[in-house]
Motif scaffolding. Structure first.
Motif, PDB file in Angstrom:
ATOM      1  N   ASN A   1     -11.988  30.727  -6.389  1.00  0.00           N
ATOM      2  CA  ASN A   1     -11.517  30.015  -5.189  1.00  0.00           C
ATOM      3  C   ASN A   1     -12.196  30.528  -3.932  1.00  0.00           C
ATOM      4  OD1 ASN A   1      -9.666  28.209  -6.342  1.00  0.00           O
ATOM      5  ND2 ASN A   1      -8.174  29.863  -6.579  1.00  0.00           N
ATOM      6  N   TYR A   2     -12.447  31.820  -3.917  1.00  0.00           N
ATOM      7  CA  TYR A   2     -13.018  32.434  -2.717  1.00  0.00           C
ATOM      8  C   TYR A   2     -14.532  32.226  -2.698  1.00  0.00           C
ATOM      9  CZ  TYR A   2      -8.332  34.196  -2.306  1.00  0.00           C
ATOM     10  OH  TYR A   2      -6.965  34.246  -2.179  1.00  0.00           O
ATOM     11  N   ALA A   3     -15.153  32.297  -3.878  1.00  0.00           N
ATOM     12  CA  ALA A   3     -16.611  32.098  -3.954  1.00  0.00           C
ATOM     13  C   ALA A   3     -16.965  30.662  -3.553  1.00  0.00           C
ATOM     14  CB  ALA A   3     -17.102  32.398  -5.368  1.00  0.00           C
TER      15      ALA A   3
ATOM     16  N   ILE B   1      -8.936  38.331 -11.512  1.00  0.00           N
ATOM     17  CA  ILE B   1      -7.852  37.972 -10.580  1.00  0.00           C
ATOM     18  C   ILE B   1      -7.531  39.170  -9.686  1.00  0.00           C
ATOM     19  CG2 ILE B   1      -6.785  36.270 -12.113  1.00  0.00           C
ATOM     20  CD1 ILE B   1      -4.710  38.443 -12.863  1.00  0.00           C
ATOM     21  N   PHE B   2      -6.877  38.899  -8.560  1.00  0.00           N
ATOM     22  CA  PHE B   2      -6.507  40.020  -7.692  1.00  0.00           C
ATOM     23  C   PHE B   2      -5.219  39.729  -6.935  1.00  0.00           C
ATOM     24  CE2 PHE B   2      -7.736  38.436  -3.469  1.00  0.00           C
ATOM     25  CZ  PHE B   2      -8.609  37.405  -3.786  1.00  0.00           C
ATOM     26  N   GLU B   3      -4.726  40.766  -6.285  1.00  0.00           N
ATOM     27  CA  GLU B   3      -3.551  40.648  -5.421  1.00  0.00           C
ATOM     28  C   GLU B   3      -3.827  41.397  -4.134  1.00  0.00           C
ATOM     29  OE1 GLU B   3      -0.717  39.183  -4.945  1.00  0.00           O
ATOM     30  OE2 GLU B   3      -1.166  37.949  -6.680  1.00  0.00           O
TER      31      GLU B   3
ATOM     32  N   GLY C   1      -5.916  45.037  12.245  1.00  0.00           N
ATOM     33  CA  GLY C   1      -5.807  43.577  12.221  1.00  0.00           C
ATOM     34  C   GLY C   1      -6.935  42.970  11.388  1.00  0.00           C
ATOM     35  N   TYR C   2      -6.645  41.866  10.696  1.00  0.00           N
ATOM     36  CA  TYR C   2      -7.689  41.151   9.953  1.00  0.00           C
ATOM     37  C   TYR C   2      -8.472  40.268  10.930  1.00  0.00           C
ATOM     38  CZ  TYR C   2      -9.833  38.472   6.154  1.00  0.00           C
ATOM     39  OH  TYR C   2     -10.730  37.876   5.296  1.00  0.00           O
ATOM     40  N   TYR C   3      -7.718  39.553  11.779  1.00  0.00           N
ATOM     41  CA  TYR C   3      -8.345  38.819  12.883  1.00  0.00           C
ATOM     42  C   TYR C   3      -7.967  39.541  14.167  1.00  0.00           C
ATOM     43  CZ  TYR C   3      -9.039  34.945   9.633  1.00  0.00           C
ATOM     44  OH  TYR C   3      -9.434  34.178   8.572  1.00  0.00           O
TER      45      TYR C   3
ATOM     46  N   GLY D   1     -10.172  48.484  11.690  1.00  0.00           N
ATOM     47  CA  GLY D   1     -10.705  47.243  11.129  1.00  0.00           C
ATOM     48  C   GLY D   1      -9.884  46.862   9.909  1.00  0.00           C
ATOM     49  N   PHE D   2     -10.531  46.201   8.953  1.00  0.00           N
ATOM     50  CA  PHE D   2      -9.817  45.831   7.730  1.00  0.00           C
ATOM     51  C   PHE D   2     -10.591  46.351   6.525  1.00  0.00           C
ATOM     52  CE2 PHE D   2      -8.832  43.077   4.157  1.00  0.00           C
ATOM     53  CZ  PHE D   2      -7.446  43.170   4.151  1.00  0.00           C
ATOM     54  N   CYS D   3      -9.997  47.324   5.840  1.00  0.00           N
ATOM     55  CA  CYS D   3     -10.610  47.925   4.641  1.00  0.00           C
ATOM     56  C   CYS D   3     -12.025  48.441   4.901  1.00  0.00           C
ATOM     57  CB  CYS D   3     -10.595  46.945   3.472  1.00  0.00           C
ATOM     58  SG  CYS D   3      -8.933  46.725   2.804  1.00  0.00           S
TER      59      CYS D   3
ATOM     60  N   THR E   1      -0.554  32.204   7.823  1.00  0.00           N
ATOM     61  CA  THR E   1       0.141  33.396   7.328  1.00  0.00           C
ATOM     62  C   THR E   1      -0.569  33.913   6.087  1.00  0.00           C
ATOM     63  OG1 THR E   1       1.586  32.107   5.868  1.00  0.00           O
ATOM     64  CG2 THR E   1       2.383  32.524   8.112  1.00  0.00           C
ATOM     65  N   GLY E   2      -0.677  35.224   5.986  1.00  0.00           N
ATOM     66  CA  GLY E   2      -1.281  35.830   4.804  1.00  0.00           C
ATOM     67  C   GLY E   2      -1.036  37.325   4.851  1.00  0.00           C
ATOM     68  N   THR E   3      -1.199  37.985   3.724  1.00  0.00           N
ATOM     69  CA  THR E   3      -0.951  39.432   3.721  1.00  0.00           C
ATOM     70  C   THR E   3      -1.943  40.135   4.635  1.00  0.00           C
ATOM     71  OG1 THR E   3      -0.024  39.372   1.520  1.00  0.00           O
ATOM     72  CG2 THR E   3      -0.876  41.496   2.255  1.00  0.00           C
ATOM     73  N   ALA E   4      -3.216  39.788   4.493  1.00  0.00           N
ATOM     74  CA  ALA E   4      -4.221  40.454   5.324  1.00  0.00           C
ATOM     75  C   ALA E   4      -4.056  40.045   6.782  1.00  0.00           C
ATOM     76  CB  ALA E   4      -5.621  40.115   4.815  1.00  0.00           C
ATOM     77  N   ALA E   5      -3.910  38.753   7.010  1.00  0.00           N
ATOM     78  CA  ALA E   5      -3.896  38.229   8.383  1.00  0.00           C
ATOM     79  C   ALA E   5      -2.521  38.345   9.047  1.00  0.00           C
ATOM     80  CB  ALA E   5      -4.325  36.769   8.369  1.00  0.00           C
TER      81      ALA E   5
ATOM     82  N   GLY F   1      -8.467  29.384   5.088  1.00  0.00           N
ATOM     83  CA  GLY F   1      -9.288  30.274   4.264  1.00  0.00           C
ATOM     84  C   GLY F   1      -8.507  31.329   3.502  1.00  0.00           C
ATOM     85  N   THR F   2      -7.818  32.188   4.197  1.00  0.00           N
ATOM     86  CA  THR F   2      -7.069  33.249   3.513  1.00  0.00           C
ATOM     87  C   THR F   2      -5.591  33.154   3.884  1.00  0.00           C
ATOM     88  OG1 THR F   2      -7.443  34.751   5.359  1.00  0.00           O
ATOM     89  CG2 THR F   2      -9.051  34.824   3.592  1.00  0.00           C
ATOM     90  N   MET F   3      -5.185  31.972   4.338  1.00  0.00           N
ATOM     91  CA  MET F   3      -3.825  31.867   4.880  1.00  0.00           C
ATOM     92  C   MET F   3      -3.159  30.537   4.487  1.00  0.00           C
ATOM     93  SD  MET F   3      -4.453  33.204   8.776  1.00  0.00           S
ATOM     94  CE  MET F   3      -5.471  31.815   9.327  1.00  0.00           C
TER      95      MET F   3
HETATM   96  C1  COI Z   1      -4.729  38.628   1.451  1.00  0.00           C
HETATM   97  O1  COI Z   1      -4.218  38.134   2.443  1.00  0.00           O
HETATM   98  O2  COI Z   1      -4.241  39.570   0.829  1.00  0.00           O
HETATM   99  C2  COI Z   1      -5.954  38.067   0.923  1.00  0.00           C
HETATM  100  O3  COI Z   1      -6.115  37.988  -0.254  1.00  0.00           O
HETATM  101  C3  COI Z   1      -7.006  37.758   1.858  1.00  0.00           C
HETATM  102  C4  COI Z   1      -8.211  38.489   1.456  1.00  0.00           C
HETATM  103  C5  COI Z   1      -9.143  37.610   0.752  1.00  0.00           C
HETATM  104  C6  COI Z   1      -8.755  39.342   2.515  1.00  0.00           C
END
Ligand code: COI
Length: 350
Positions: free
Chosen positions: A195-197, A67-69, A165-167, A22-24, A295-299, A229-231
């Protein structure tokens, strides 16, 4: 940089179901922590992953100064650990920090902190196909203070979670025409909790309608697409790959940036320009839109199979030999150390 390390007495690794990551779903055994106090970063330490103690008046809980990365580590065929574009994430972290009135974190501290944590949790980088260890650095205000002002004390932390996979399938996305993610002058380009909330409510509505995520449009007239959303977003229209420009309402995605560089090296014709909702719908209708992906890090690179707009659902045909797949293969070759890292994106954990 001196890091104090306290290791766990009991690893959770044996409880991981590697066939279903899964994811995390599974956090690694340890976390990294540093404190900002008196104008400097100090007390660098690695401890077992555990709950934290915070004042109920902690400003982050009330005003969201945080903030996060997100970045990933991969295992190559020789079981070496490769970390993808940590410096780019460090730079974006500081852009977000600046916008949120938070202290900057020197890039070498950001990168060394990741390295030190991964050395301790090295066995948590999975080797399964398409898997990785998702690294989540974050910073938040620590002051116990109910008034509104930038805090004086901050905490920087890193946690890691295994990522499959995220999706799990191509995604359905709805073009949002009522709610707004970001407006110019706001915090849309910062990777900050707000932004996410703010996106949760409209995203939940769309999920009830059968979508995975939204496509955000400009906050004024909802005429132009911005990001999902995340991409970040890409479309192939009339054989040309298109992506919207960044500006201050769109997150400067590391995967987006990587795709743009890869296109140049692969000779793929890419145009960065405003893309209207009207253009997307008419090009789906006349068949000139042949691909859409996020495109995104998670996805990573997530193909879009359906776009919803004003109660209508538009199917995007699946194409063999898609550009999305071609670019994803190249990207994965670099991430997993299978192909030459021509951009110097990866650093090996030493
Ligand atoms: C990432 O792609 O790293 C994101 O921040 C998406 C996340 C909210 C799961």
């Amino acid at each position: 940089m001196k890091v104090n390390i306290l290791t766990t007495k009991k690893s959770k690794l044996s409880a991981v179901d590697l066939s279903n990551l899964g994811f995390c779903k599974y956090y690694s055994d340890h976390m990294f922590i540093a404190n900002y106090e008196g104008g400097e970063w100090k007390d660098f330490r690695i401890t077992p992953f555990e709950d934290m103690k915070l004042s109920p008046a902690c400003t982050t809980l009330h005003y969201g100064q945080t903030i996060f990365e997100g970045l990933k580590a991969y295992k190559n065929a020789d079981n070496e650990i490769l970390i993808f574009r940590a410096q780019k994430n460090a730079q974006r972290f500081n852009k977000s920090a600046d916008r949120m009135c938070m202290p900057s974190l020197p890039e070498d501290i950001f990168i060394n902190s990741i390295n030190e944590l991964l050395k301790v949790d090295i066995d948590w980088v999975p080797k399964e196909k398409d898997s990785s260890l998702y690294i989540r650095p974050f910073m938040f205000a620590q002051d116990p203070y109910i008034g509104i002002k930038p805090a004086e004390k901050y905490i920087f932390m890193i946690i890691c979670g295994m990522a499959g996979g995220y999706y799990s399938e191509p995604v359905n996305v709805k073009i949002e025409t009522k709610y707004t993610r970001a407006v110019s002058g706001g915090v849309g380009y910062a990777k900050t909790a707000a932004n996410y909330a703010a996106a949760l409510y409209p995203a939940v509505i769309s999920q009830g309608e059968g979508y995975h995520q939204l496509i955000w449009t400009d906050g004024i007239k909802h005429e132009y697409v911005e990001e999902s959303g995340t991409m970040n977003l890409f479309f192939v229209i009339d054989g040309k790959l298109l992506t919207p420009p960044l500006g201050d309402t769109v997150l400067d995605g590391v995967t987006r940036d990587s795709v743009i560089s890869l296109c140049e090296s692969l000779g793929i014709n890419l145009e960065i320009r405003k893309i209207s909702v009207k253009e997307i719908i008419s090009s789906i209708e006349d068949g000139s839109l042949t691909e859409a992906f996020g495109t995104g890090t998670a996805a990573t690179i997530a193909p879009i199979k359906m776009i919803g707009y004003k109660l209508k659902k538009y199917k995007i045909p699946e194409v063999p030999n898609s550009l999305a797949l071609k670019i994803l293969d190249k990207l994965n070759d670099i991430k997993y150390g299978l192909g030459e890292d021509i951009f110097n994106w990866v650093h090996k954990l030493m």
